[in-house]
Design an enzyme around this catalytic site. Structure first.
Site, PDB file in Angstrom:
ATOM      1  N   ARG A 221       0.825  -1.210   0.000  1.00  0.00           N
ATOM      2  CA  ARG A 221       0.000   0.000   0.000  1.00  0.00           C
ATOM      3  C   ARG A 221       0.860   1.263   0.000  1.00  0.00           C
ATOM      4  O   ARG A 221       0.510   2.265  -0.645  1.00  0.00           O
ATOM      5  CB  ARG A 221      -0.904  -0.024   1.238  1.00  0.00           C
TER       6      ARG A 221
ATOM      7  N   HIS B  52      -6.295  -5.740  -2.711  1.00  0.00           N
ATOM      8  CA  HIS B  52      -7.132  -5.835  -1.515  1.00  0.00           C
ATOM      9  C   HIS B  52      -7.482  -7.281  -1.177  1.00  0.00           C
ATOM     10  O   HIS B  52      -8.298  -7.534  -0.296  1.00  0.00           O
ATOM     11  CB  HIS B  52      -8.403  -4.996  -1.682  1.00  0.00           C
ATOM     12  N   THR B  53      -6.865  -8.205  -1.859  1.00  0.00           N
ATOM     13  CA  THR B  53      -6.985  -9.614  -1.469  1.00  0.00           C
ATOM     14  C   THR B  53      -6.229  -9.876  -0.167  1.00  0.00           C
ATOM     15  O   THR B  53      -6.429 -10.904   0.473  1.00  0.00           O
ATOM     16  CB  THR B  53      -6.445 -10.543  -2.580  1.00  0.00           C
TER      17      THR B  53
ATOM     18  N   ASN C  89      -3.663   8.522   4.635  1.00  0.00           N
ATOM     19  CA  ASN C  89      -2.525   7.926   5.349  1.00  0.00           C
ATOM     20  C   ASN C  89      -2.604   8.011   6.868  1.00  0.00           C
ATOM     21  O   ASN C  89      -2.032   7.169   7.562  1.00  0.00           O
ATOM     22  CB  ASN C  89      -1.221   8.593   4.891  1.00  0.00           C
TER      23      ASN C  89
ATOM     24  N   HIS D 203       0.459   4.455  -2.529  1.00  0.00           N
ATOM     25  CA  HIS D 203       0.185   5.809  -2.035  1.00  0.00           C
ATOM     26  C   HIS D 203       1.328   6.769  -2.350  1.00  0.00           C
ATOM     27  O   HIS D 203       1.114   7.974  -2.422  1.00  0.00           O
ATOM     28  CB  HIS D 203      -0.082   5.775  -0.528  1.00  0.00           C
ATOM     29  N   ASP D 204       2.512   6.247  -2.538  1.00  0.00           N
ATOM     30  CA  ASP D 204       3.632   7.098  -2.937  1.00  0.00           C
ATOM     31  C   ASP D 204       3.516   7.476  -4.408  1.00  0.00           C
ATOM     32  O   ASP D 204       3.617   8.645  -4.776  1.00  0.00           O
ATOM     33  CB  ASP D 204       4.958   6.391  -2.680  1.00  0.00           C
TER      34      ASP D 204
ATOM     35  N   ASP E 169       8.453   8.643  -5.944  1.00  0.00           N
ATOM     36  CA  ASP E 169       9.647   9.402  -5.540  1.00  0.00           C
ATOM     37  C   ASP E 169       9.909   9.372  -4.037  1.00  0.00           C
ATOM     38  O   ASP E 169      10.724  10.144  -3.521  1.00  0.00           O
ATOM     39  CB  ASP E 169       9.535  10.856  -5.998  1.00  0.00           C
TER      40      ASP E 169
END
Length: 330
Positions: A66, A197-198, A98, A70-71, A78
């Site tokens: 995750r 999301h498994t 976050n 989200h990065d 980066d």
């Protein structure tokens, strides 16, 4: 008991050991053998630390995967997400997607520390995130892929980007797809990557509205299976219990497989952003059905989409820096 676990980790590491027989710069773009000369043991070190962390806590695989997602969705891949607040920097860790949920930073700190001892200021935090995501997927039973490398680390973060660019649990299908397209990703990428999301968990606060007031009419989400909703209400009340954790895929919560898609077809997706893949688009539903029936196809598409996502706006060449500490700029 320790011996079988150690043997499993050893076999898992061998299964995706890097091949460094030949490599090229590929015209300055990212390529898997980037560290073969400058830090030959880089991938081995990352895998070893990730394997230890996942063996200690299976949930960590989903957490590290995750973080990469989200990065990459904020200013590209980066490592801006890893920066703590300091002079001139407001951390992305405090954004809505976050705050109280992003985790695994200590594992990345351990990886970076080990790499700095092995080859100082050589391996970027952005590449560590990409490798850790791949290794976590494999350790959970998912597909492997060659990770293109050579990213550099940003010297800034974007709290607003984190708040606005990462798909939210309550987003509509059109909003989610729009956010993917903004990153150069398409519908196949959206459905395949949602399959992450498994594994992992979500908090009560992320889906509470589906149980009690989905459309502002004080009624539950009609696309949510009633018996499943009743089970969820036991630990996710109308108020309180915000941080209570629930499996995103309750049938095999720590195994990376296609059961997530089977749950969507049974109206048992936990998040609204999950279930809309099966209810709001015929094209999306068709992919959900294909992945539910063909685990190998899901794995193939997931691996390709992870490489594609990992290529979002990387800093290369002289742009950015190689941080000594992932939490702060040099």
């Amino acid at each position: 008991m320790a011996q079988p676990v150690s043997l499993f980790i050893f076999i898992a590491l061998l299964a995706f050991a890097p091949i460094c027989f030949s490599f090229k710069s590929n015209d300055g773009n990212l390529y898997p053998q980037y560290y073969c000369k400058s830090c030959p043991r880089a991938q081995e070190i990352v895998k070893s630390v990730v394997a230890k962390a996942v063996a200690k806590e299976a949930r960590m695989a989903a957490s590290l995967l995750r973080l990469h997602f989200h990065d990459c969705f904020v200013k590209g891949c980066d490592a801006s997400l890893l920066l703590d607040s300091s002079k001139g920097i407001v951390t992305e860790k405090g954004s809505n997607p976050n705050r109280n949920s992003a985790r695994g930073f200590e594992v990345l700190d351990e990886i970076k520390s080990a790499l700095e001892k092995e080859c100082p200021q050589t391996v970027s935090c952005a590449d560590i995130l990409a490798l850790a995501a791949r290794d976590s997927t494999v350790l959970a039973g998912g597909p492997s892929w060659e990770v293109p490398l050579g990213r550099r680390d940003s010297r800034s973060s974007s709290l607003s980007g984190s708040n606005n660019d990462i798909p939210a649990p309550n987003d509509t299908f059109d909003s989610i797809l729009s956010k993917f397209k903004r990153q150069g990703l398409d519908l196949v990428d959206l459905v395949a990557l949602s399959g992450s999301h498994t594994i992992g968990n979500s908090r009560c606060t992320s889906f509470r509205q589906r149980l009690y007031n989905q459309s502002g009419n004080n009624k539950p989400d009609s696309t949510l299976d009633e018996s499943y909703a009743a089970q969820l209400r036991n630990r996710c009340p109308k108020s309180g219990g915000d941080q209570n954790l629930f499996f995103l895929d309750f049938t095999s919560p720590t195994k990376f497989d296609n059961s997530y898609f089977k749950l969507l077809l049974a109206s048992k997706g936990l998040l609204n952003s999950d279930q809309v893949l099966a209810t709001n688009s015929q094209a999306s539903l068709a992919l959900v059905k294909q992945y539910a029936e063909d685990n190998a196809l899901f794995f193939e598409h997931f691996a390709k989409s992870m490489v594609k996502m990992g290529n979002i706006s990387p800093l290369i060449g002289s742009n950015g820096e190689i941080r000594k500490n992932c939490r702060k700029i040099n």
